[in-house]
Motif scaffolding. Structure first.
Motif, PDB file in Angstrom:
ATOM      1  N   ARG A  84       0.831  -1.215   0.000  1.00  0.00           N
ATOM      2  CA  ARG A  84       0.000   0.000   0.000  1.00  0.00           C
ATOM      3  C   ARG A  84       0.863   1.263   0.000  1.00  0.00           C
ATOM      4  O   ARG A  84       0.614   2.202  -0.761  1.00  0.00           O
ATOM      5  CB  ARG A  84      -0.930   0.001   1.216  1.00  0.00           C
ATOM      6  CG  ARG A  84      -1.764   1.264   1.353  1.00  0.00           C
ATOM      7  CD  ARG A  84      -2.876   1.322   0.338  1.00  0.00           C
ATOM      8  NE  ARG A  84      -3.438   2.656   0.188  1.00  0.00           N
ATOM      9  CZ  ARG A  84      -4.706   2.891  -0.149  1.00  0.00           C
ATOM     10  NH1 ARG A  84      -5.523   1.873  -0.373  1.00  0.00           N
ATOM     11  NH2 ARG A  84      -5.162   4.105  -0.297  1.00  0.00           N
ATOM     12  N   THR A  85       1.895   1.273   0.840  1.00  0.00           N
ATOM     13  CA  THR A  85       2.731   2.463   0.894  1.00  0.00           C
ATOM     14  C   THR A  85       3.519   2.644  -0.411  1.00  0.00           C
ATOM     15  O   THR A  85       3.777   3.780  -0.831  1.00  0.00           O
ATOM     16  CB  THR A  85       3.701   2.385   2.086  1.00  0.00           C
ATOM     17  OG1 THR A  85       4.493   1.189   1.992  1.00  0.00           O
ATOM     18  CG2 THR A  85       2.948   2.367   3.400  1.00  0.00           C
ATOM     19  N   LEU A  86       3.859   1.535  -1.058  1.00  0.00           N
ATOM     20  CA  LEU A  86       4.551   1.631  -2.338  1.00  0.00           C
ATOM     21  C   LEU A  86       3.628   2.190  -3.412  1.00  0.00           C
ATOM     22  O   LEU A  86       4.031   3.027  -4.233  1.00  0.00           O
ATOM     23  CB  LEU A  86       5.074   0.253  -2.741  1.00  0.00           C
ATOM     24  CG  LEU A  86       6.104   0.182  -3.873  1.00  0.00           C
ATOM     25  CD1 LEU A  86       7.347   1.009  -3.529  1.00  0.00           C
ATOM     26  CD2 LEU A  86       6.499  -1.257  -4.141  1.00  0.00           C
ATOM     27  N   MET A  87       2.366   1.749  -3.393  1.00  0.00           N
ATOM     28  CA  MET A  87       1.403   2.278  -4.345  1.00  0.00           C
ATOM     29  C   MET A  87       1.147   3.769  -4.079  1.00  0.00           C
ATOM     30  O   MET A  87       1.036   4.571  -5.017  1.00  0.00           O
ATOM     31  CB  MET A  87       0.098   1.488  -4.272  1.00  0.00           C
ATOM     32  CG  MET A  87      -0.886   1.841  -5.369  1.00  0.00           C
ATOM     33  SD  MET A  87      -0.302   1.451  -7.038  1.00  0.00           S
ATOM     34  CE  MET A  87      -0.684  -0.300  -7.120  1.00  0.00           C
ATOM     35  N   ASP A  88       1.060   4.138  -2.814  1.00  0.00           N
ATOM     36  CA  ASP A  88       0.890   5.552  -2.474  1.00  0.00           C
ATOM     37  C   ASP A  88       2.090   6.371  -2.936  1.00  0.00           C
ATOM     38  O   ASP A  88       1.943   7.515  -3.391  1.00  0.00           O
ATOM     39  CB  ASP A  88       0.705   5.712  -0.967  1.00  0.00           C
ATOM     40  CG  ASP A  88      -0.636   5.189  -0.478  1.00  0.00           C
ATOM     41  OD1 ASP A  88      -1.534   4.983  -1.315  1.00  0.00           O
ATOM     42  OD2 ASP A  88      -0.787   4.980   0.747  1.00  0.00           O
ATOM     43  N   ARG A  89       3.266   5.793  -2.819  1.00  0.00           N
ATOM     44  CA  ARG A  89       4.478   6.480  -3.265  1.00  0.00           C
ATOM     45  C   ARG A  89       4.411   6.733  -4.781  1.00  0.00           C
ATOM     46  O   ARG A  89       4.775   7.811  -5.260  1.00  0.00           O
ATOM     47  CB  ARG A  89       5.701   5.628  -2.911  1.00  0.00           C
ATOM     48  CG  ARG A  89       7.034   6.205  -3.356  1.00  0.00           C
ATOM     49  CD  ARG A  89       8.161   5.232  -3.009  1.00  0.00           C
ATOM     50  NE  ARG A  89       8.427   5.237  -1.591  1.00  0.00           N
ATOM     51  CZ  ARG A  89       9.387   5.944  -1.002  1.00  0.00           C
ATOM     52  NH1 ARG A  89      10.163   6.722  -1.738  1.00  0.00           N
ATOM     53  NH2 ARG A  89       9.578   5.887   0.293  1.00  0.00           N
ATOM     54  N   ARG A  90       3.929   5.755  -5.521  1.00  0.00           N
ATOM     55  CA  ARG A  90       3.794   5.911  -6.973  1.00  0.00           C
ATOM     56  C   ARG A  90       2.775   6.994  -7.305  1.00  0.00           C
ATOM     57  O   ARG A  90       2.989   7.811  -8.206  1.00  0.00           O
ATOM     58  CB  ARG A  90       3.384   4.583  -7.602  1.00  0.00           C
ATOM     59  CG  ARG A  90       3.247   4.620  -9.118  1.00  0.00           C
ATOM     60  CD  ARG A  90       2.985   3.225  -9.697  1.00  0.00           C
ATOM     61  NE  ARG A  90       3.034   3.259 -11.150  1.00  0.00           N
ATOM     62  CZ  ARG A  90       1.978   3.461 -11.928  1.00  0.00           C
ATOM     63  NH1 ARG A  90       0.777   3.631 -11.393  1.00  0.00           N
ATOM     64  NH2 ARG A  90       2.099   3.491 -13.235  1.00  0.00           N
ATOM     65  N   ALA A  91       1.662   6.990  -6.573  1.00  0.00           N
ATOM     66  CA  ALA A  91       0.615   7.979  -6.823  1.00  0.00           C
ATOM     67  C   ALA A  91       1.128   9.397  -6.573  1.00  0.00           C
ATOM     68  O   ALA A  91       0.857  10.314  -7.357  1.00  0.00           O
ATOM     69  CB  ALA A  91      -0.597   7.690  -5.954  1.00  0.00           C
ATOM     70  N   ARG A  92       1.892   9.580  -5.499  1.00  0.00           N
ATOM     71  CA  ARG A  92       2.422  10.910  -5.189  1.00  0.00           C
ATOM     72  C   ARG A  92       3.453  11.356  -6.211  1.00  0.00           C
ATOM     73  O   ARG A  92       3.450  12.516  -6.635  1.00  0.00           O
ATOM     74  CB  ARG A  92       3.039  10.922  -3.794  1.00  0.00           C
ATOM     75  CG  ARG A  92       2.041  10.800  -2.656  1.00  0.00           C
ATOM     76  CD  ARG A  92       2.699  11.157  -1.335  1.00  0.00           C
ATOM     77  NE  ARG A  92       3.879  10.346  -1.082  1.00  0.00           N
ATOM     78  CZ  ARG A  92       3.850   9.163  -0.454  1.00  0.00           C
ATOM     79  NH1 ARG A  92       2.690   8.664  -0.033  1.00  0.00           N
ATOM     80  NH2 ARG A  92       4.963   8.476  -0.259  1.00  0.00           N
ATOM     81  N   ARG A  93       4.318  10.429  -6.608  1.00  0.00           N
ATOM     82  CA  ARG A  93       5.390  10.810  -7.526  1.00  0.00           C
ATOM     83  C   ARG A  93       4.842  11.291  -8.860  1.00  0.00           C
ATOM     84  O   ARG A  93       5.338  12.276  -9.431  1.00  0.00           O
ATOM     85  CB  ARG A  93       6.346   9.638  -7.757  1.00  0.00           C
ATOM     86  CG  ARG A  93       7.344   9.885  -8.883  1.00  0.00           C
ATOM     87  CD  ARG A  93       8.425   8.845  -8.965  1.00  0.00           C
ATOM     88  NE  ARG A  93       9.326   8.903  -7.830  1.00  0.00           N
ATOM     89  CZ  ARG A  93      10.508   8.292  -7.777  1.00  0.00           C
ATOM     90  NH1 ARG A  93      10.920   7.570  -8.804  1.00  0.00           N
ATOM     91  NH2 ARG A  93      11.269   8.388  -6.717  1.00  0.00           N
ATOM     92  N   TYR A  94       3.817  10.613  -9.369  1.00  0.00           N
ATOM     93  CA  TYR A  94       3.307  10.922 -10.707  1.00  0.00           C
ATOM     94  C   TYR A  94       1.949  11.610 -10.677  1.00  0.00           C
ATOM     95  O   TYR A  94       1.298  11.745 -11.714  1.00  0.00           O
ATOM     96  CB  TYR A  94       3.243   9.643 -11.548  1.00  0.00           C
ATOM     97  CG  TYR A  94       4.585   8.967 -11.672  1.00  0.00           C
ATOM     98  CD1 TYR A  94       5.667   9.638 -12.248  1.00  0.00           C
ATOM     99  CD2 TYR A  94       4.793   7.674 -11.196  1.00  0.00           C
ATOM    100  CE1 TYR A  94       6.904   9.029 -12.353  1.00  0.00           C
ATOM    101  CE2 TYR A  94       6.026   7.057 -11.301  1.00  0.00           C
ATOM    102  CZ  TYR A  94       7.075   7.743 -11.873  1.00  0.00           C
ATOM    103  OH  TYR A  94       8.313   7.132 -11.978  1.00  0.00           O
ATOM    104  N   ASN A  95       1.517  12.027  -9.480  1.00  0.00           N
ATOM    105  CA  ASN A  95       0.258  12.755  -9.332  1.00  0.00           C
ATOM    106  C   ASN A  95      -0.897  11.978  -9.950  1.00  0.00           C
ATOM    107  O   ASN A  95      -1.660  12.486 -10.784  1.00  0.00           O
ATOM    108  CB  ASN A  95       0.371  14.151  -9.973  1.00  0.00           C
ATOM    109  CG  ASN A  95      -0.778  15.062  -9.566  1.00  0.00           C
ATOM    110  OD1 ASN A  95      -1.361  14.907  -8.485  1.00  0.00           O
ATOM    111  ND2 ASN A  95      -1.127  16.000 -10.429  1.00  0.00           N
ATOM    112  N   LEU A  96      -1.048  10.727  -9.524  1.00  0.00           N
ATOM    113  CA  LEU A  96      -2.080   9.835 -10.053  1.00  0.00           C
ATOM    114  C   LEU A  96      -3.221   9.706  -9.060  1.00  0.00           C
ATOM    115  O   LEU A  96      -3.016   9.738  -7.844  1.00  0.00           O
ATOM    116  CB  LEU A  96      -1.491   8.442 -10.324  1.00  0.00           C
ATOM    117  CG  LEU A  96      -0.279   8.393 -11.259  1.00  0.00           C
ATOM    118  CD1 LEU A  96       0.287   6.988 -11.313  1.00  0.00           C
ATOM    119  CD2 LEU A  96      -0.653   8.877 -12.655  1.00  0.00           C
TER     120      LEU A  96
END
Length: 269
Positions: A245-257
């Motif tokens: 979950r935290t990895l997915m959140d990290r991806r969302a924040r990095r690419y503004n998804l």
């Protein structure tokens, strides 16, 4: 009078993960070279999704990464660092590793490694230091030289010592994997993510501990695992699953998804 022929130079065979141009480190070829900090220190690892771990690292790595196994038959541990795309989410835009996250030893020893000479006695092989000549930090007259007047420089000797320690840890990790493979505790699994207001959808397949199999393990087998110090690794792997979950959140924040975008590959030019 007969003479003992000189030892043949070590030979390098096979491929090494992340090494683009691995070569034996020798004074003849690398004198005058050294390492200076490149513009992007971890640029060599910015397109990977997983990094090898040794068993001694698992307790620390579980705090930052989902930990999975490479294969059921040879279950070597891996730290997951990327999702969906071939983007390492822990390499910052500057090329540095996220300072809040543990850096796996495989990356810390790069661009060096220890390799066995395939041309030597297999029961007691000679070891040689490998360097990735493609690493951007290698320069003529680098800040940390490879060689001094009498042999490896002090900095290079530290790198050699670390490679030797890492090789010992790697051998222990292989023993762990060989032992674990004798138990039917691993299975293909699926990681799912639920976007806000949406339904759970799969985004990754991996090999991990099947918790029910571990719970149902016969007492004698469980005791075997405890005595062999394998149990802590298995429980650490299970506990690390919260990091999906935290990895997915990290991806969302990095690419503004947002929403279903989080589960889609990025569109690149």
């Amino acid at each position: 009078m007969s003479q003992t022929p000189p030892a043949a130079a070590p030979t390098l065979q096979g491929q090494m993960f992340l090494f683009r141009k691995p070569e034996l480190l020798t004074r003849e070829k690398h004198a005058g070279l050294g390492i200076s900090r490149p513009e992007r220190p971890f640029g060599f690892a910015e397109a990977v999704r997983a990094v090898p771990l040794t068993v001694s690292e698992v307790a620390t790595a579980m705090k930052h990464y989902p930990i999975i196994f490479a294969d059921v038959k040879n279950p070597l541990p891996l730290a997951v660092v990327g999702l969906i795309d071939d983007d390492n989410l822990f390499v910052e835009n500057t090329g540095d590793w996220d300072e809040r996250a543990y850096v796996p030893g495989y990356l810390r020893r790069y661009p060096f490694a220890l390799a066995a000479d395939r041309g030597s006695d297999l029961s007691n092989p000679r070891m040689a230091i490998i360097v990735d000549e493609a690493y951007e930090g290698i320069q003529q007259g680098g800040t940390l030289p490879f060689f001094g007047d009498a042999g490896p420089s002090a900095e290079m000797q530290q790198a050699i010592d670390y490679c030797q320690q890492y090789e010992r840890d790697r051998a222990i990790t292989q023993q762990f994997a060989t032992h674990l493979a004798n138990y039917d505790l691993l299975a293909d699994q699926v990681a799912q993510f639920t976007p806000e207001g949406g339904e759970a959808k799969p985004f990754a397949r991996y090999i991990g501990v099947e918790e029910k199999r571990l719970q149902d393990l016969a007492d004698d087998k469980y005791l075997e695992l405890r005595k062999s110090n394998i149990l802590p690794i298995l429980y650490a792997q299970l506990m690390s699953m919260g990091n999906w979950r935290t990895l997915m959140d990290r991806r969302a924040r990095r690419y503004n998804l947002t929403g279903d975008e989080i589960l889609q590959p990025r569109k690149t030019a």
